[in-house]
Design an enzyme around this catalytic site. Structure first.
Site, PDB file in Angstrom:
ATOM      1  N   PRO A   1      37.427  29.009  -1.875  1.00  0.00           N
ATOM      2  CA  PRO A   1      36.703  30.212  -2.249  1.00  0.00           C
ATOM      3  C   PRO A   1      35.494  30.515  -1.372  1.00  0.00           C
ATOM      4  O   PRO A   1      34.767  29.622  -0.958  1.00  0.00           O
ATOM      5  CB  PRO A   1      36.265  29.952  -3.689  1.00  0.00           C
ATOM      6  CG  PRO A   1      36.451  28.517  -3.938  1.00  0.00           C
ATOM      7  CD  PRO A   1      37.450  28.015  -2.949  1.00  0.00           C
ATOM      8  N   ASN A   2      35.351  31.791  -1.113  1.00  0.00           N
ATOM      9  CA  ASN A   2      34.224  32.396  -0.408  1.00  0.00           C
ATOM     10  C   ASN A   2      34.206  32.150   1.095  1.00  0.00           C
ATOM     11  O   ASN A   2      33.380  32.727   1.795  1.00  0.00           O
ATOM     12  CB  ASN A   2      32.880  31.973  -1.029  1.00  0.00           C
ATOM     13  CG  ASN A   2      32.774  32.415  -2.465  1.00  0.00           C
ATOM     14  OD1 ASN A   2      33.007  33.581  -2.777  1.00  0.00           O
ATOM     15  ND2 ASN A   2      32.463  31.495  -3.355  1.00  0.00           N
TER      16      ASN A   2
ATOM     17  N   ARG B   1      28.167  35.622   4.074  1.00  0.00           N
ATOM     18  CA  ARG B   1      27.609  34.741   3.045  1.00  0.00           C
ATOM     19  C   ARG B   1      26.674  33.709   3.664  1.00  0.00           C
ATOM     20  O   ARG B   1      27.082  32.884   4.483  1.00  0.00           O
ATOM     21  CB  ARG B   1      28.750  34.023   2.321  1.00  0.00           C
ATOM     22  CG  ARG B   1      28.264  33.040   1.300  1.00  0.00           C
ATOM     23  CD  ARG B   1      29.416  32.263   0.695  1.00  0.00           C
ATOM     24  NE  ARG B   1      28.884  31.262  -0.204  1.00  0.00           N
ATOM     25  CZ  ARG B   1      29.302  30.023  -0.254  1.00  0.00           C
ATOM     26  NH1 ARG B   1      30.274  29.624   0.524  1.00  0.00           N
ATOM     27  NH2 ARG B   1      28.756  29.181  -1.092  1.00  0.00           N
TER      28      ARG B   1
ATOM     29  N   TYR C   1      25.969  28.842   6.928  1.00  0.00           N
ATOM     30  CA  TYR C   1      27.349  28.812   7.394  1.00  0.00           C
ATOM     31  C   TYR C   1      27.553  29.446   8.766  1.00  0.00           C
ATOM     32  O   TYR C   1      28.660  29.409   9.292  1.00  0.00           O
ATOM     33  CB  TYR C   1      28.260  29.507   6.374  1.00  0.00           C
ATOM     34  CG  TYR C   1      28.225  28.821   5.027  1.00  0.00           C
ATOM     35  CD1 TYR C   1      28.886  27.609   4.831  1.00  0.00           C
ATOM     36  CD2 TYR C   1      27.525  29.361   3.967  1.00  0.00           C
ATOM     37  CE1 TYR C   1      28.847  26.967   3.612  1.00  0.00           C
ATOM     38  CE2 TYR C   1      27.478  28.723   2.730  1.00  0.00           C
ATOM     39  CZ  TYR C   1      28.139  27.524   2.563  1.00  0.00           C
ATOM     40  OH  TYR C   1      28.094  26.885   1.357  1.00  0.00           O
TER      41      TYR C   1
ATOM     42  N   ASN D   1      39.443  22.507   3.224  1.00  0.00           N
ATOM     43  CA  ASN D   1      38.052  22.778   2.877  1.00  0.00           C
ATOM     44  C   ASN D   1      38.106  23.434   1.502  1.00  0.00           C
ATOM     45  O   ASN D   1      38.302  24.644   1.397  1.00  0.00           O
ATOM     46  CB  ASN D   1      37.388  23.697   3.898  1.00  0.00           C
ATOM     47  CG  ASN D   1      35.919  23.944   3.571  1.00  0.00           C
ATOM     48  OD1 ASN D   1      35.479  23.713   2.442  1.00  0.00           O
ATOM     49  ND2 ASN D   1      35.178  24.432   4.539  1.00  0.00           N
TER      50      ASN D   1
ATOM     51  N   ALA E   1      33.760  25.446  -2.945  1.00  0.00           N
ATOM     52  CA  ALA E   1      33.143  25.158  -4.245  1.00  0.00           C
ATOM     53  C   ALA E   1      34.028  24.300  -5.141  1.00  0.00           C
ATOM     54  O   ALA E   1      33.521  23.567  -5.996  1.00  0.00           O
ATOM     55  CB  ALA E   1      32.782  26.459  -4.953  1.00  0.00           C
TER      56      ALA E   1
ATOM     57  N   ASP F   1      44.485  16.124  -8.003  1.00  0.00           N
ATOM     58  CA  ASP F   1      45.790  15.673  -8.488  1.00  0.00           C
ATOM     59  C   ASP F   1      46.937  16.202  -7.625  1.00  0.00           C
ATOM     60  O   ASP F   1      47.912  15.490  -7.381  1.00  0.00           O
ATOM     61  CB  ASP F   1      45.990  16.082  -9.944  1.00  0.00           C
ATOM     62  CG  ASP F   1      45.160  15.247 -10.913  1.00  0.00           C
ATOM     63  OD1 ASP F   1      44.582  14.222 -10.491  1.00  0.00           O
ATOM     64  OD2 ASP F   1      45.089  15.632 -12.099  1.00  0.00           O
TER      65      ASP F   1
ATOM     66  N   GLU G   1      39.526  16.169   4.642  1.00  0.00           N
ATOM     67  CA  GLU G   1      38.607  17.138   4.057  1.00  0.00           C
ATOM     68  C   GLU G   1      37.614  17.607   5.121  1.00  0.00           C
ATOM     69  O   GLU G   1      37.138  16.806   5.922  1.00  0.00           O
ATOM     70  CB  GLU G   1      37.866  16.449   2.910  1.00  0.00           C
ATOM     71  CG  GLU G   1      36.839  17.285   2.213  1.00  0.00           C
ATOM     72  CD  GLU G   1      36.087  16.481   1.160  1.00  0.00           C
ATOM     73  OE1 GLU G   1      35.746  17.071   0.134  1.00  0.00           O
ATOM     74  OE2 GLU G   1      35.841  15.261   1.363  1.00  0.00           O
TER      75      GLU G   1
ATOM     76  N   HIS H   1      34.092  20.252   5.679  1.00  0.00           N
ATOM     77  CA  HIS H   1      33.036  21.128   5.154  1.00  0.00           C
ATOM     78  C   HIS H   1      32.186  21.598   6.324  1.00  0.00           C
ATOM     79  O   HIS H   1      31.805  20.780   7.178  1.00  0.00           O
ATOM     80  CB  HIS H   1      32.159  20.396   4.139  1.00  0.00           C
ATOM     81  CG  HIS H   1      32.911  19.979   2.927  1.00  0.00           C
ATOM     82  ND1 HIS H   1      33.278  20.874   1.958  1.00  0.00           N
ATOM     83  CD2 HIS H   1      33.401  18.777   2.560  1.00  0.00           C
ATOM     84  CE1 HIS H   1      33.958  20.235   1.023  1.00  0.00           C
ATOM     85  NE2 HIS H   1      34.063  18.965   1.373  1.00  0.00           N
TER      86      HIS H   1
ATOM     87  N   ARG I   1      22.841  18.614   0.697  1.00  0.00           N
ATOM     88  CA  ARG I   1      22.598  19.818  -0.099  1.00  0.00           C
ATOM     89  C   ARG I   1      22.270  19.430  -1.539  1.00  0.00           C
ATOM     90  O   ARG I   1      21.937  18.289  -1.811  1.00  0.00           O
ATOM     91  CB  ARG I   1      23.807  20.741   0.017  1.00  0.00           C
ATOM     92  CG  ARG I   1      23.977  21.190   1.494  1.00  0.00           C
ATOM     93  CD  ARG I   1      24.936  22.274   1.705  1.00  0.00           C
ATOM     94  NE  ARG I   1      24.632  23.443   0.887  1.00  0.00           N
ATOM     95  CZ  ARG I   1      25.509  24.394   0.643  1.00  0.00           C
ATOM     96  NH1 ARG I   1      26.726  24.327   1.149  1.00  0.00           N
ATOM     97  NH2 ARG I   1      25.185  25.434  -0.098  1.00  0.00           N
TER      98      ARG I   1
ATOM     99  N   ARG J   1      26.543  18.867  -5.307  1.00  0.00           N
ATOM    100  CA  ARG J   1      27.525  18.972  -4.225  1.00  0.00           C
ATOM    101  C   ARG J   1      27.875  17.612  -3.613  1.00  0.00           C
ATOM    102  O   ARG J   1      28.710  17.518  -2.737  1.00  0.00           O
ATOM    103  CB  ARG J   1      27.012  19.904  -3.122  1.00  0.00           C
ATOM    104  CG  ARG J   1      26.846  21.328  -3.571  1.00  0.00           C
ATOM    105  CD  ARG J   1      26.478  22.220  -2.388  1.00  0.00           C
ATOM    106  NE  ARG J   1      26.022  23.525  -2.816  1.00  0.00           N
ATOM    107  CZ  ARG J   1      26.813  24.561  -3.071  1.00  0.00           C
ATOM    108  NH1 ARG J   1      28.123  24.436  -2.932  1.00  0.00           N
ATOM    109  NH2 ARG J   1      26.311  25.714  -3.457  1.00  0.00           N
TER     110      ARG J   1
END
Length: 145
Positions: A9-10, A17, A22, A73, A76, A86, A97, A99, A106, A110
């Site tokens: 998301p986002n 944003r 970012y 990624n 949120a 899962d 992963e 980010h 942060r 988080r």
């Protein structure tokens, strides 16, 4: 090597944003960067972005039998989604992963990554470069198996 690259998301609002966190490059620039990185590293990639947890779970499940690994990624959902954790565990594909920011530097909420619990490696705080490193890790991992 075929990789599914998932953005949560986002991330579609990159460049708009919180650019101080970012960066100013937009989501299209990120997708271009990922595609170019995969091509240079000898991997095929399928890109997926959603703001919806269930859609991300469906994408992870769809990778089973089609993909060799996942770069994710979860944005949120990193800190909230047991469903994504899962799904990653269920398909049992090598996952990394990513980010853009360093989640450990942060807000305290988080610092916990549910998705990361099912990933072999995490690249955080490297901006776009984190995706390249994730792809490189999976490609190199594939060569040793």
């Amino acid at each position: 090597m075929k990789l599914l690259v998932i953005n949560g998301p986002n991330l579609n609002l990159l460049g708009v944003r919180e650019p101080e966190l970012y960066g100013k490059r937009d989501f299209a620039a990120l997708e271009t960067y990922i595609r170019e990185s995969c091509r240079e590293l000898g991997a095929e990639c399928e890109l997926f972005q959603s703001n919806h947890e269930g859609a991300i779970v469906d994408a992870i499940q769809s990778a089973l039998g089609r993909m060799d690994g996942i770069v994710i990624n979860p944005a949120a959902y990193t800190h909230t989604s047991v469903a994504i954790l899962d799904a990653l565990k269920a398909v049992a594909l090598p996952a990394v992963e990513v980010h853009l920011t360093d989640i450990r530097e942060r807000e305290s909420f988080r610092h916990v990554s549910y998705a990361g619990m099912a990933c072999e490696k995490t690249f955080a705080g490297l901006g776009f470069e984190g995706y390249r490193r994730a792809v490189e890790y999976l490609v190199n991992r594939g060569k040793t198996i």
